[in-house]
Motif scaffolding. Structure first.
Motif, PDB file in Angstrom:
ATOM      1  N   PRO A  25     -34.755  21.912  -6.027  1.00 19.61           N
ATOM      2  CA  PRO A  25     -34.593  21.584  -4.607  1.00 19.61           C
ATOM      3  C   PRO A  25     -34.656  22.778  -3.659  1.00 19.61           C
ATOM      4  N   VAL A  57     -41.067  23.331   3.919  1.00 28.71           N
ATOM      5  CA  VAL A  57     -40.833  22.077   4.648  1.00 28.71           C
ATOM      6  C   VAL A  57     -40.284  22.380   6.045  1.00 28.71           C
ATOM      7  N   ILE A 108     -30.464  15.356  11.586  1.00 27.94           N
ATOM      8  CA  ILE A 108     -29.718  14.391  10.773  1.00 27.94           C
ATOM      9  C   ILE A 108     -29.843  14.840   9.321  1.00 27.94           C
ATOM     10  N   GLY A 109     -28.743  15.342   8.769  1.00 28.49           N
ATOM     11  CA  GLY A 109     -28.733  15.903   7.413  1.00 28.49           C
ATOM     12  C   GLY A 109     -28.870  17.419   7.464  1.00 28.49           C
ATOM     13  N   GLY A 147     -28.549  19.748   5.346  1.00 30.27           N
ATOM     14  CA  GLY A 147     -28.558  20.284   3.978  1.00 30.27           C
ATOM     15  C   GLY A 147     -29.433  21.511   3.915  1.00 30.27           C
ATOM     16  N   ARG A 148     -30.136  21.651   2.795  1.00 27.39           N
ATOM     17  CA  ARG A 148     -30.984  22.837   2.605  1.00 27.39           C
ATOM     18  C   ARG A 148     -32.075  22.929   3.682  1.00 27.39           C
ATOM     19  N   ILE A 149     -32.892  21.869   3.789  1.00 33.04           N
ATOM     20  CA  ILE A 149     -34.016  21.933   4.735  1.00 33.04           C
ATOM     21  C   ILE A 149     -33.505  21.831   6.179  1.00 33.04           C
ATOM     22  N   TYR A 196     -25.704  15.999  12.497  1.00 38.06           N
ATOM     23  CA  TYR A 196     -24.807  14.998  11.912  1.00 38.06           C
ATOM     24  C   TYR A 196     -25.037  14.963  10.410  1.00 38.06           C
ATOM     25  N   ASP A 197     -23.944  14.981   9.666  1.00 27.72           N
ATOM     26  CA  ASP A 197     -24.039  14.945   8.201  1.00 27.72           C
ATOM     27  C   ASP A 197     -22.810  14.220   7.669  1.00 27.72           C
ATOM     28  N   ALA A 246     -21.545  14.865   4.766  1.00 24.71           N
ATOM     29  CA  ALA A 246     -20.771  15.852   3.990  1.00 24.71           C
ATOM     30  C   ALA A 246     -20.095  16.839   4.949  1.00 24.71           C
ATOM     31  N   VAL A 264     -32.485  13.787   5.565  1.00 24.79           N
ATOM     32  CA  VAL A 264     -31.574  13.158   4.600  1.00 24.79           C
ATOM     33  C   VAL A 264     -32.361  12.713   3.365  1.00 24.79           C
ATOM     34  N   PRO A 265     -31.685  12.559   2.228  1.00 23.77           N
ATOM     35  CA  PRO A 265     -32.393  11.974   1.068  1.00 23.77           C
ATOM     36  C   PRO A 265     -32.543  10.470   1.280  1.00 23.77           C
ATOM     37  N   LEU A 266     -33.458   9.843   0.541  1.00 25.76           N
ATOM     38  CA  LEU A 266     -33.583   8.383   0.631  1.00 25.76           C
ATOM     39  C   LEU A 266     -32.583   7.750  -0.335  1.00 25.76           C
ATOM     40  N   MET A 276     -32.300   3.915   8.203  1.00 22.26           N
ATOM     41  CA  MET A 276     -31.163   4.335   9.035  1.00 22.26           C
ATOM     42  C   MET A 276     -31.590   4.453  10.507  1.00 22.26           C
ATOM     43  N   ARG A 306     -38.109  11.367   4.062  1.00 25.46           N
ATOM     44  CA  ARG A 306     -38.721  10.266   3.328  1.00 25.46           C
ATOM     45  C   ARG A 306     -39.065   9.172   4.336  1.00 25.46           C
ATOM     46  N   ASP A 342     -44.513  13.516   8.305  1.00 26.36           N
ATOM     47  CA  ASP A 342     -45.159  14.019   7.080  1.00 26.36           C
ATOM     48  C   ASP A 342     -45.001  13.001   5.952  1.00 26.36           C
TER      49      ASP A 342
HETATM   50  P1  NAD Z   1     -30.158  18.254   0.745  1.00 29.38           P
HETATM   51  O1  NAD Z   1     -29.518  17.388  -0.288  1.00 29.38           O
HETATM   52  O2  NAD Z   1     -29.995  19.726   0.647  1.00 29.38           O
HETATM   53  O3  NAD Z   1     -29.659  17.806   2.207  1.00 29.38           O
HETATM   54  C1  NAD Z   1     -29.536  16.475   2.585  1.00 29.38           C
HETATM   55  C2  NAD Z   1     -28.339  16.368   3.511  1.00 29.38           C
HETATM   56  O4  NAD Z   1     -28.297  15.029   4.010  1.00 29.38           O
HETATM   57  C3  NAD Z   1     -27.001  16.646   2.805  1.00 29.38           C
HETATM   58  O5  NAD Z   1     -26.264  17.611   3.519  1.00 29.38           O
HETATM   59  C4  NAD Z   1     -26.312  15.287   2.797  1.00 29.38           C
HETATM   60  O6  NAD Z   1     -24.912  15.351   2.900  1.00 29.38           O
HETATM   61  C5  NAD Z   1     -26.927  14.637   4.037  1.00 29.38           C
HETATM   62  N1  NAD Z   1     -26.844  13.178   4.040  1.00 29.38           N
HETATM   63  C6  NAD Z   1     -26.989  12.333   2.996  1.00 29.38           C
HETATM   64  N2  NAD Z   1     -26.834  11.060   3.405  1.00 29.38           N
HETATM   65  C7  NAD Z   1     -26.598  11.114   4.744  1.00 29.38           C
HETATM   66  C8  NAD Z   1     -26.352  10.132   5.725  1.00 29.38           C
HETATM   67  N3  NAD Z   1     -26.308   8.833   5.437  1.00 29.38           N
HETATM   68  N4  NAD Z   1     -26.143  10.555   6.997  1.00 29.38           N
HETATM   69  C9  NAD Z   1     -26.154  11.878   7.317  1.00 29.38           C
HETATM   70  N5  NAD Z   1     -26.367  12.844   6.413  1.00 29.38           N
HETATM   71  C10 NAD Z   1     -26.596  12.463   5.151  1.00 29.38           C
HETATM   72  O7  NAD Z   1     -31.711  17.832   0.757  1.00 29.38           O
HETATM   73  P2  NAD Z   1     -32.941  18.759   1.209  1.00 29.38           P
HETATM   74  O8  NAD Z   1     -33.403  19.553   0.056  1.00 29.38           O
HETATM   75  O9  NAD Z   1     -32.597  19.421   2.485  1.00 29.38           O
HETATM   76  O10 NAD Z   1     -34.039  17.613   1.469  1.00 29.38           O
HETATM   77  C11 NAD Z   1     -33.954  16.788   2.601  1.00 29.38           C
HETATM   78  C12 NAD Z   1     -35.032  15.722   2.555  1.00 29.38           C
HETATM   79  O11 NAD Z   1     -36.333  16.344   2.540  1.00 29.38           O
HETATM   80  C13 NAD Z   1     -35.005  14.810   1.311  1.00 29.38           C
HETATM   81  O12 NAD Z   1     -35.330  13.489   1.693  1.00 29.38           O
HETATM   82  C14 NAD Z   1     -36.142  15.341   0.459  1.00 29.38           C
HETATM   83  O13 NAD Z   1     -36.638  14.345  -0.398  1.00 29.38           O
HETATM   84  C15 NAD Z   1     -37.130  15.706   1.562  1.00 29.38           C
HETATM   85  N6  NAD Z   1     -38.195  16.619   1.148  1.00 29.38           N
HETATM   86  C16 NAD Z   1     -39.442  16.411   1.680  1.00 29.38           C
HETATM   87  C17 NAD Z   1     -40.496  17.259   1.321  1.00 29.38           C
HETATM   88  C18 NAD Z   1     -41.868  17.052   1.913  1.00 29.38           C
HETATM   89  O14 NAD Z   1     -42.827  17.403   1.249  1.00 29.38           O
HETATM   90  N7  NAD Z   1     -41.983  16.527   3.124  1.00 29.38           N
HETATM   91  C19 NAD Z   1     -40.270  18.301   0.419  1.00 29.38           C
HETATM   92  C20 NAD Z   1     -38.974  18.518  -0.070  1.00 29.38           C
HETATM   93  C21 NAD Z   1     -37.939  17.658   0.305  1.00 29.38           C
END
Ligand code: NAD
Length: 278
Positions: A64, A71, A114-115, A117-119, A137-138, A140, A171-173, A180, A200, A224
């Motif tokens: 991840p 991204v 929204i989310g 996290g890493r990205i 907004y997150d 976590a 956010v993840p799916l 949402m 997603r 994307d």
């Molecule tokens: P991550 O797990 O590091 O971060 C996701 C964040 O979303 C977390 O902090 C989590 O607490 C939060 N979250 C989860 N459910 C939530 C909700 N209902 N409301 C608010 N926050 C919520 O994930 P990441 O690595 O940052 O990836 C984020 C998204 O990007 C994922 O969907 C991943 O599949 C997608 N992604 C897309 C590509 C692309 O090619 N476009 C590449 C990599 C990842």
């Protein structure tokens, strides 16, 4: 690889490495009698039935961290392209139409992430450098991270929808994040909001977004990811052809650097598991 071919072959393999397209569902896992590791060469695990794998003691790994910067850079690029109508005006210019249309700056605008996290976190860092007011907004507890980047956290999804000029989804799916952003959520947004989605596709209800674009509620969307990739439903095709939609074919991780990092991370993890047997 075709799903039927995977079903027929999987019994012979100990390790399965897939990207996002291959569905590793319960059926594949049940037939994978030798399977010990399923590796997703990328981030999201939504194409793998992790519960079914865990129930059989199969280790599921991903990378991840590897695509995060790629991204995030694409997200910011899409944001600028939408704000300055880059794709629409480029097409017009190529077609002989000299239309000096007006756009908006990102500087000083409120970006709602929204989310965080890493990205989402990396997008926030770059957006801060562009002079944006970043809110997030997150579900976590991301208080420490928000403080470090200089992001203001809001306590509900509705707050971020109401306050943002630009909304970016990271956010993840999951069951909770499926659609949402639906009719109700779009209605809460500011008139003329810009939406960017590199997470997603199914996080947004495509039909609701199309309706909001047609009504002018949403000024532009940069996507994307789509609910079906490639798109197939009539409303998805209408959405991607919409003049105020920018669309890319899920290229968030499609950089030389991200792919190298993904391959390295996955092989390192597989090596460790094989060595330590854990
Ligand atoms: P991550 O797990 O590091 O971060 C996701 C964040 O979303 C977390 O902090 C989590 O607490 C939060 N979250 C989860 N459910 C939530 C909700 N209902 N409301 C608010 N926050 C919520 O994930 P990441 O690595 O940052 O990836 C984020 C998204 O990007 C994922 O969907 C991943 O599949 C997608 N992604 C897309 C590509 C692309 O090619 N476009 C590449 C990599 C990842």
């Amino acid at each position: 690889m075709r799903y039927e071919d995977l079903l027929n072959m999987i019994k012979d393999f100990d390790i399965l490495i897939v990207r996002s397209k291959t569905k590793v569902d319960r059926e594949v896992i049940e037939r994978g009698i030798r399977l010990k590791i399923i590796a997703r060469a990328g981030s999201g695990l939504d194409n793998i039935d992790v519960n079914a794998a865990n129930a059989k003691g199969i280790i599921v790994i991903n990378a991840p961290e590897a695509p995060v910067n790629s991204v995030a850079e694409l997200t910011i690029g899409l944001m600028i392209a939408a704000a300055r109508r880059v794709v629409e005006l480029s097409l017009k210019t190529k077609n002989g139409v000299w239309h000096k249309a007006m756009g908006v700056e990102l500087y000083g605008k409120t970006l709602g992430i929204i989310g965080l996290g890493r990205i989402g976190g990396r997008v926030a860092e770059i957006a801060k450098a562009l002079g944006m007011n970043v809110i997030a907004y997150d579900i976590a507890d991301v208080t420490e991270k928000a403080k470090r980047i200089g992001v203001q956290l809001v306590s509900s999804l509705d707050d971020i929808l109401r306050e943002s000029d630009i909304i970016s989804l990271h956010v993840p799916l999951t069951k909770e994040t499926y659609h949402m952003i639906d009719y109700r959520e779009l209605e809460l947004m500011k008139n003329g909001v810009i939406i960017v989605n590199t997470s997603r596709g199914a996080v947004i209800n495509t039909r609701a977004l199309l309706d909001a674009l047609n009504r002018g509620k949403v000024a532009a969307a940069a996507l994307d990811v789509l609910e079906h990739e490639p798109p197939r439903e009539p409303w998805e095709l209408e959405l991607i052809r919409h003049p105020r939609v920018i669309v890319t074919p899920h290229i968030g991780s499609q950089t030389k650097e991200a792919q190298e990092r993904i391959a390295y991370e996955i092989l390192k993890k597989i090596g460790l598991i094989l060595k330590e047997g854990a």
